[in-house]
Design an enzyme around this catalytic site. Sequence first.
Site, PDB file in Angstrom:
ATOM      1  N   CYS A  74       1.045  -1.197   0.001  1.00  0.00           N
ATOM      2  CA  CYS A  74       0.087   0.079   0.022  1.00  0.00           C
ATOM      3  C   CYS A  74       0.809   1.042  -0.025  1.00  0.00           C
ATOM      4  O   CYS A  74       1.535   1.676   1.056  1.00  0.00           O
ATOM      5  CB  CYS A  74      -0.989   0.065   1.229  1.00  0.00           C
ATOM      6  SG  CYS A  74      -1.862   1.553   1.364  1.00  0.00           S
ATOM      7  N   CYS A 100      -0.097   4.044   2.415  1.00  0.00           N
ATOM      8  CA  CYS A 100       0.112   3.676   3.838  1.00  0.00           C
ATOM      9  C   CYS A 100       1.695   3.980   4.100  1.00  0.00           C
ATOM     10  O   CYS A 100       1.992   4.562   5.219  1.00  0.00           O
ATOM     11  CB  CYS A 100       0.081   2.052   4.070  1.00  0.00           C
ATOM     12  SG  CYS A 100      -1.656   1.458   3.718  1.00  0.00           S
TER      13      CYS A 100
END
Length: 105
Positions: free
Chosen positions: A30, A33
């Site tokens: 991600c 993230c």
Amino acid sequence: MAVQKVTDAEFTEQLANHPKVVVKYYADWCGSCRLFAPKFNRLSSDSRFTDITFLDVNAETSPVARKTAGVTNLPYFAVFQNGQLVEAVATSKEDALVELINKLN
């Protein structure tokens, strides 16, 4: 307080031992993230949040912790008070996370 990376095995114990907890759910793949990680680390050292425990949980390898918060998207943040989920949100905006954290105060 520094952000602590925890697994399913440690997650329940952390919730039991700390009255106020904010959790960032992430995955290694991600990008959002990874981009949010420095902001989360900075917030964990913010003087407004000294009584709050900050946890990082890999959503892919911690299915119990993921289910506890009802993770739907990443990055996903959840706040727990006295072991109970208060509220959660999928966001990449720091102000949205601060608003969520403030629900613990």
